[in-house]
Enzyme design. Structure first.
Site, PDB file in Angstrom:
ATOM      1  N   SER A 156      31.500  36.973  47.630  1.00 25.22           N
ATOM      2  CA  SER A 156      31.191  37.640  46.374  1.00 25.22           C
ATOM      3  C   SER A 156      32.066  37.123  45.254  1.00 25.22           C
ATOM      4  O   SER A 156      33.192  36.686  45.459  1.00 25.22           O
ATOM      5  CB  SER A 156      31.372  39.148  46.522  1.00 25.22           C
ATOM      6  OG  SER A 156      32.695  39.514  46.197  1.00 25.22           O
ATOM      7  N   LYS A 157      31.500  37.172  44.091  1.00 24.76           N
ATOM      8  CA  LYS A 157      32.182  36.671  42.914  1.00 24.76           C
ATOM      9  C   LYS A 157      33.504  37.392  42.692  1.00 24.76           C
ATOM     10  O   LYS A 157      34.476  36.799  42.250  1.00 24.76           O
ATOM     11  CB  LYS A 157      31.265  36.858  41.711  1.00 24.76           C
ATOM     12  CG  LYS A 157      31.709  36.050  40.521  1.00 24.76           C
ATOM     13  CD  LYS A 157      30.772  36.260  39.348  1.00 24.76           C
ATOM     14  CE  LYS A 157      31.298  35.541  38.112  1.00 24.76           C
ATOM     15  NZ  LYS A 157      30.915  34.149  38.059  1.00 24.76           N
ATOM     16  N   ARG A 158      33.530  38.664  42.981  1.00 22.45           N
ATOM     17  CA  ARG A 158      34.732  39.456  42.721  1.00 22.45           C
ATOM     18  C   ARG A 158      35.890  39.089  43.635  1.00 22.45           C
ATOM     19  O   ARG A 158      37.011  38.909  43.199  1.00 22.45           O
ATOM     20  CB  ARG A 158      34.419  40.943  42.897  1.00 22.45           C
ATOM     21  CG  ARG A 158      33.374  41.444  41.928  1.00 22.45           C
ATOM     22  CD  ARG A 158      33.430  42.945  41.833  1.00 22.45           C
ATOM     23  NE  ARG A 158      34.781  43.407  41.488  1.00 22.45           N
ATOM     24  CZ  ARG A 158      35.044  44.591  40.970  1.00 22.45           C
ATOM     25  NH1 ARG A 158      34.074  45.426  40.746  1.00 22.45           N
ATOM     26  NH2 ARG A 158      36.281  44.945  40.697  1.00 22.45           N
TER      27      ARG A 158
END
Length: 458
Positions: free
Chosen positions: A237-239
């Site tokens: 995930s980007k986060r």
RNA sequence: GCCCCCAUCGUCCAGAGGCCUAGGACACCACCCUUUCAAGGUGGCGACACGGGUUCGAAUCCCGUUGGGGGUGCCA
């Protein structure tokens, strides 16, 4: 129409291209190139609120960087609203879709009150609302039966229609959701193979149902690729994770390495040779050989593959690519002189500065200093090096020979003896081979640094 | 909760009923080479989740259990 296979990569411009998407694009591309088919692009920009048009540029740029060339012009869904509208009208006319004026909050409140499962409860199914502005359009899913397909990588996947909620086709703003847009566009683009991430499996029966309701009978082959996961076995995930392809480019990963490594997740060449030219990957790739289980995106292995690719570069090519990672002309000059020595050491191009920062003076590294100078003969080594190098012919073999003599005289191993000299000159305990480096530095500068190091020793 | 999927060394991949005392790669450890660090060489550690079937024979087929993941938006 032709019988050529057509697949597509369909990113939405809501973020930078990330490695998971890149892998999906790569497998589509490999499939197309290995079957003589076409690799098409579709920009899924139906949600005006989230789109950031400039991100489309990043996505296309990164695809190009990776060498994933596409066929024809990209289709933009934002150009095709009329087609979606027409499809929606057709579904309304046939009774496959109905208008709904429930808000998300209302639906959730009802579910909560009833203690039922999440998802739409079919409240407006038989209210006979007139479709129009402010009202969403929902698909009337069958109450019974199953929707199934034979997935190229997963085999047979089956859903009970009873478990499918009446999902939204058009938002109350009149814009289409991706389910409708995909069904319409895959037909429009003549897609024969839908190859995408596993996270799309659950939407697939809905996609299939829309197609059927639209009377589209030539069902494409479906292939759902394994997800790329992090060390916690969660979807990248980007986060949480480092996923931007542009960031890897900036760190000095080669596109050849990136695509080579990505091709190795969820698939592997039958002969086990992992690092190899893209042409061979194309030749060997088989969509049906892709395995369905999630794969860990392993940075260590990526680095290894990258290092291999760096070492395989033609020396001149290496220097050219490496120059961008150095800050000034003096360092680049050193790179041009000593490049091949760095080439076999670096895993990632961004490591380059630490191999060349001695150009402007010894690096400030206390730990290196202490480690090297604790050798008992450190002072004698520096004195001896100064004495030996004052009149030495300035070439690599001569500098090496005099050093070996000095080490022997001081009864110090060559390994230990080079430490103080290296640190006095470069500031670091490790780095490029010492004598080649001294040759480049020159006699005056070398002697000056050795003397300065000796002085600091006291 | 419900739905769907997945399950071979720590990790990635090979293995499509006998070729498997399970092979390769990354990582890790040791040794060799060596002016450091790398690279290279040699060796080592290390897995078929569990339980039932089917079969003369199962890592490979079937069922179950367990574990993990994905989805569950008027995002895509």
């Amino acid at each position: 129409m032709t019988d050529v296979f057509r697949c597509r990569f369909a990113p939405s411009p809501t973020g930078y291209l990330h490695v998971g998407s890149a892998q999906s694009a790569l497998f589509n591309w490999l499939f197309a190139r290995s079957t003589g088919g076409q690799f098409l692009l579709r920009i899924e920009d139906t949600d005006a609120e989230r789109n950031r048009p400039e991100l489309t540029d990043n996505i296309l740029e990164m695809l190009q960087w990776l060498g994933l060339d596409w066929d024809g012009e990209p289709v933009h869904q934002s150009d095709r609203f009329d087609a979606y509208r027409a499809a929606a009208d057709q579904l309304i006319a046939s009774g496959a879709a109905y208008a709904c004026d429930c808000t998300t909050e209302q639906v959730q409140a009802r579910n909560k009150a009833a203690g039922g499962p999440p998802g739409y409860d079919g409240f407006c199914r038989d209210r006979g609302l007139e479709p129009g502005p402010g009202r969403a359009l929902r698909f009337r899913t069958p109450d019974d039966g199953v929707t199934a397909w034979d997935d190229v990588v997963r085999g047979k996947v089956t859903f009970d229609n009873a478990n499918l909620e009446d999902f939204v086709l058009l938002r109350s703003s009149g814009t289409p959701t991706f389910l409708l847009a995909n069904a319409v566009d895959d037909d429009f683009m003549g897609i024969t193979h839908v190859i995408r991430g596993e996270d799309h499996v659950n939407g697939t029966p809905k996609y299939l149902l829309i197609r059927a309701a639209l009377g589209l009978v030539d069902q494409p082959q479906l292939a759902h690729l394994p997800l790329l996961v992090n060390e916690g076995r969660k979807k990248l995930s980007k986060r949480r994770d480092d996923v931007s392809v542009a960031d890897y480019k900036a760190k000095g990963y080669l596109p050849e390495a990136m695509r080579n490594y990505l091709s190795l997740l969820g698939w592997g060449p039958p002969d086990g040779v992992e690092v190899r030219p893209i042409e061979e990957l194309i030749e060997l790739f088989r969509l049906e050989d892709v395995n369905p289980s999630p794969a860990f995106f392993d940075l260590k292995k990526l680095e290894h593959v990258n290092a291999e690719w760096i070492r395989r570069l033609d020396p001149a090519d290496f220097v050219e690519r490496a120059e961008a990672f150095l800050t000034d002309e003096a360092e680049r000059e050193a790179l041009r002189a000593l490049g091949s020595l760095a080439q076999e050491r670096v895993k990632v191009l961004s490591e380059l500065p630490e191999y060349f920062d001695w150009v402007h003076g010894p690096a400030d590294d206390e730990r290196s200093w202490e480690k090297a100078m604790k050798v008992p003969a450190a002072a004698d080594l520096l004195d001896g090096a100064v004495a030996g190098y004052e009149d030495a012919p300035w070439d690599r073999d001569e500098l090496h020979a005099r050093f070996m003599d000095l080490a022997a005289r001081l009864e110090t191993s060559a390994s230990k003896a080079q430490g103080p000299i290296r640190v006095a000159v470069t500031g670091r305990i490790s780095g490029l081979p010492l004598f080649e480096l001294l040759v480049h530095l020159g006699r005056e500068e070398t002697l000056a640094r050795l003397r300065a190091g000796r002085a600091r020793l006291g």
